[in-house]
Design a protein around this motif. Sequence first.
Motif, PDB file in Angstrom:
ATOM      1  N   GLN A  79       0.820  -1.204   0.000  1.00  0.00           N
ATOM      2  CA  GLN A  79       0.000   0.000   0.000  1.00  0.00           C
ATOM      3  C   GLN A  79       0.855   1.255   0.000  1.00  0.00           C
ATOM      4  O   GLN A  79       0.465   2.260  -0.572  1.00  0.00           O
ATOM      5  CB  GLN A  79      -0.956   0.005   1.197  1.00  0.00           C
ATOM      6  CG  GLN A  79      -1.947  -1.134   1.140  1.00  0.00           C
ATOM      7  CD  GLN A  79      -2.827  -1.206   2.365  1.00  0.00           C
ATOM      8  OE1 GLN A  79      -2.471  -0.739   3.434  1.00  0.00           O
ATOM      9  NE2 GLN A  79      -3.982  -1.803   2.196  1.00  0.00           N
ATOM     10  N   CYS A  80       1.986   1.190   0.639  1.00  0.00           N
ATOM     11  CA  CYS A  80       2.916   2.316   0.681  1.00  0.00           C
ATOM     12  C   CYS A  80       3.497   2.540  -0.716  1.00  0.00           C
ATOM     13  O   CYS A  80       3.929   1.584  -1.372  1.00  0.00           O
ATOM     14  CB  CYS A  80       4.037   2.001   1.668  1.00  0.00           C
ATOM     15  SG  CYS A  80       5.452   3.102   1.560  1.00  0.00           S
ATOM     16  N   PRO A  81       3.530   3.774  -1.204  1.00  0.00           N
ATOM     17  CA  PRO A  81       4.086   4.043  -2.543  1.00  0.00           C
ATOM     18  C   PRO A  81       5.510   3.531  -2.739  1.00  0.00           C
ATOM     19  O   PRO A  81       5.855   3.092  -3.832  1.00  0.00           O
ATOM     20  CB  PRO A  81       4.020   5.557  -2.655  1.00  0.00           C
ATOM     21  CG  PRO A  81       2.943   5.969  -1.710  1.00  0.00           C
ATOM     22  CD  PRO A  81       2.993   4.980  -0.574  1.00  0.00           C
ATOM     23  N   VAL A  82       6.324   3.552  -1.699  1.00  0.00           N
ATOM     24  CA  VAL A  82       7.703   3.075  -1.821  1.00  0.00           C
ATOM     25  C   VAL A  82       7.717   1.571  -2.064  1.00  0.00           C
ATOM     26  O   VAL A  82       8.445   1.070  -2.932  1.00  0.00           O
ATOM     27  CB  VAL A  82       8.526   3.436  -0.560  1.00  0.00           C
ATOM     28  CG1 VAL A  82       9.921   2.842  -0.624  1.00  0.00           C
ATOM     29  CG2 VAL A  82       8.596   4.943  -0.370  1.00  0.00           C
ATOM     30  N   GLY A  94       9.828 -16.005  -4.956  1.00  0.00           N
ATOM     31  CA  GLY A  94       9.043 -16.676  -3.916  1.00  0.00           C
ATOM     32  C   GLY A  94       8.069 -15.785  -3.174  1.00  0.00           C
ATOM     33  O   GLY A  94       7.359 -16.274  -2.295  1.00  0.00           O
ATOM     34  N   LEU A  95       8.006 -14.499  -3.501  1.00  0.00           N
ATOM     35  CA  LEU A  95       7.113 -13.593  -2.779  1.00  0.00           C
ATOM     36  C   LEU A  95       5.710 -13.658  -3.354  1.00  0.00           C
ATOM     37  O   LEU A  95       5.511 -13.492  -4.558  1.00  0.00           O
ATOM     38  CB  LEU A  95       7.629 -12.152  -2.837  1.00  0.00           C
ATOM     39  CG  LEU A  95       6.820 -11.136  -2.023  1.00  0.00           C
ATOM     40  CD1 LEU A  95       6.872 -11.475  -0.532  1.00  0.00           C
ATOM     41  CD2 LEU A  95       7.330  -9.731  -2.262  1.00  0.00           C
ATOM     42  N   ASP A  96       4.743 -13.884  -2.491  1.00  0.00           N
ATOM     43  CA  ASP A  96       3.329 -13.888  -2.866  1.00  0.00           C
ATOM     44  C   ASP A  96       2.794 -12.475  -2.630  1.00  0.00           C
ATOM     45  O   ASP A  96       2.796 -11.996  -1.495  1.00  0.00           O
ATOM     46  CB  ASP A  96       2.579 -14.910  -2.026  1.00  0.00           C
ATOM     47  CG  ASP A  96       1.116 -15.032  -2.409  1.00  0.00           C
ATOM     48  OD1 ASP A  96       0.753 -14.660  -3.547  1.00  0.00           O
ATOM     49  OD2 ASP A  96       0.337 -15.494  -1.558  1.00  0.00           O
ATOM     50  N   ILE A  97       2.356 -11.830  -3.719  1.00  0.00           N
ATOM     51  CA  ILE A  97       1.865 -10.452  -3.627  1.00  0.00           C
ATOM     52  C   ILE A  97       0.379 -10.439  -3.931  1.00  0.00           C
ATOM     53  O   ILE A  97      -0.059 -10.967  -4.953  1.00  0.00           O
ATOM     54  CB  ILE A  97       2.593  -9.527  -4.617  1.00  0.00           C
ATOM     55  CG1 ILE A  97       4.099  -9.584  -4.403  1.00  0.00           C
ATOM     56  CG2 ILE A  97       2.075  -8.092  -4.493  1.00  0.00           C
ATOM     57  CD1 ILE A  97       4.908  -8.909  -5.493  1.00  0.00           C
ATOM     58  N   ASP A  98      -0.404  -9.851  -3.050  1.00  0.00           N
ATOM     59  CA  ASP A  98      -1.834  -9.644  -3.273  1.00  0.00           C
ATOM     60  C   ASP A  98      -2.012  -8.154  -3.558  1.00  0.00           C
ATOM     61  O   ASP A  98      -2.127  -7.343  -2.645  1.00  0.00           O
ATOM     62  CB  ASP A  98      -2.639 -10.075  -2.051  1.00  0.00           C
ATOM     63  CG  ASP A  98      -4.137  -9.958  -2.267  1.00  0.00           C
ATOM     64  OD1 ASP A  98      -4.568  -9.702  -3.402  1.00  0.00           O
ATOM     65  OD2 ASP A  98      -4.878 -10.128  -1.280  1.00  0.00           O
ATOM     66  N   TRP A  99      -2.020  -7.805  -4.858  1.00  0.00           N
ATOM     67  CA  TRP A  99      -2.054  -6.405  -5.265  1.00  0.00           C
ATOM     68  C   TRP A  99      -3.428  -5.790  -5.023  1.00  0.00           C
ATOM     69  O   TRP A  99      -4.420  -6.336  -5.502  1.00  0.00           O
ATOM     70  CB  TRP A  99      -1.738  -6.271  -6.747  1.00  0.00           C
ATOM     71  CG  TRP A  99      -0.308  -6.496  -7.079  1.00  0.00           C
ATOM     72  CD1 TRP A  99       0.241  -7.634  -7.599  1.00  0.00           C
ATOM     73  CD2 TRP A  99       0.769  -5.579  -6.929  1.00  0.00           C
ATOM     74  NE1 TRP A  99       1.593  -7.468  -7.774  1.00  0.00           N
ATOM     75  CE2 TRP A  99       1.940  -6.216  -7.374  1.00  0.00           C
ATOM     76  CE3 TRP A  99       0.850  -4.263  -6.455  1.00  0.00           C
ATOM     77  CZ2 TRP A  99       3.183  -5.589  -7.365  1.00  0.00           C
ATOM     78  CZ3 TRP A  99       2.090  -3.646  -6.445  1.00  0.00           C
ATOM     79  CH2 TRP A  99       3.233  -4.303  -6.889  1.00  0.00           C
ATOM     80  N   PRO A 100      -3.497  -4.662  -4.341  1.00  0.00           N
ATOM     81  CA  PRO A 100      -4.738  -3.894  -4.344  1.00  0.00           C
ATOM     82  C   PRO A 100      -5.008  -3.468  -5.796  1.00  0.00           C
ATOM     83  O   PRO A 100      -4.071  -3.167  -6.537  1.00  0.00           O
ATOM     84  CB  PRO A 100      -4.421  -2.668  -3.475  1.00  0.00           C
ATOM     85  CG  PRO A 100      -3.238  -3.066  -2.648  1.00  0.00           C
ATOM     86  CD  PRO A 100      -2.461  -4.030  -3.508  1.00  0.00           C
ATOM     87  N   SER A 101      -6.264  -3.454  -6.209  1.00  0.00           N
ATOM     88  CA  SER A 101      -6.578  -3.192  -7.621  1.00  0.00           C
ATOM     89  C   SER A 101      -5.993  -1.870  -8.129  1.00  0.00           C
ATOM     90  O   SER A 101      -5.598  -1.772  -9.284  1.00  0.00           O
ATOM     91  CB  SER A 101      -8.084  -3.228  -7.850  1.00  0.00           C
ATOM     92  OG  SER A 101      -8.730  -2.250  -7.060  1.00  0.00           O
ATOM     93  N   ARG A 102      -5.891  -0.868  -7.272  1.00  0.00           N
ATOM     94  CA  ARG A 102      -5.380   0.423  -7.740  1.00  0.00           C
ATOM     95  C   ARG A 102      -3.873   0.413  -8.014  1.00  0.00           C
ATOM     96  O   ARG A 102      -3.355   1.332  -8.630  1.00  0.00           O
ATOM     97  CB  ARG A 102      -5.728   1.526  -6.745  1.00  0.00           C
ATOM     98  CG  ARG A 102      -5.012   1.429  -5.411  1.00  0.00           C
ATOM     99  CD  ARG A 102      -5.533   2.506  -4.449  1.00  0.00           C
ATOM    100  NE  ARG A 102      -4.809   2.544  -3.228  1.00  0.00           N
ATOM    101  CZ  ARG A 102      -5.075   1.812  -2.155  1.00  0.00           C
ATOM    102  NH1 ARG A 102      -6.072   0.960  -2.168  1.00  0.00           N
ATOM    103  NH2 ARG A 102      -4.355   1.928  -1.063  1.00  0.00           N
ATOM    104  N   PHE A 103      -3.173  -0.609  -7.550  1.00  0.00           N
ATOM    105  CA  PHE A 103      -1.726  -0.680  -7.746  1.00  0.00           C
ATOM    106  C   PHE A 103      -1.282  -1.842  -8.617  1.00  0.00           C
ATOM    107  O   PHE A 103      -0.098  -1.964  -8.908  1.00  0.00           O
ATOM    108  CB  PHE A 103      -0.992  -0.811  -6.406  1.00  0.00           C
ATOM    109  CG  PHE A 103      -1.145   0.374  -5.499  1.00  0.00           C
ATOM    110  CD1 PHE A 103      -0.876   1.649  -5.934  1.00  0.00           C
ATOM    111  CD2 PHE A 103      -1.545   0.203  -4.185  1.00  0.00           C
ATOM    112  CE1 PHE A 103      -1.010   2.733  -5.090  1.00  0.00           C
ATOM    113  CE2 PHE A 103      -1.684   1.272  -3.329  1.00  0.00           C
ATOM    114  CZ  PHE A 103      -1.419   2.541  -3.783  1.00  0.00           C
TER     115      PHE A 103
END
Length: 110
Positions: A79-82, A94-103
């Motif tokens: 969520q943080c822009p950085v 190996g990182l599982d990312i659940d992207w918020p739709s806006r990003f």
Amino acid sequence: MPASDDDITVSRNDEENRYEIHVGDVLAGFTEFALDDRGRYSYPHTEVDPAFQGRGLAGRLVADAMTDAASRGETVRPQCPVVVKYLQRTEVEGLDIDWPSRFAPVPDPS
């Protein structure tokens, strides 16, 4: 004067719910995380002390945090822009990312 890599350490502080970057013994910045009700780790905020800006510390901090999260099998919700910018530009094995739709990154058309 930039600190040498030997002077920079990143560690997870579970009591404060954040990863911290230190230059020598001085806390130079942090990226916060919070566990949500679906077991995902949200990263809402990253901060580097103005005295340490311009040295690439935010990138190093986020890189080490994401590598550690991947090694722990955690799902990250940036969520943080950085954090968003880092993950849009860098694949963390190996990182599982659940992207918020806006990003969510736009798929490559090729």
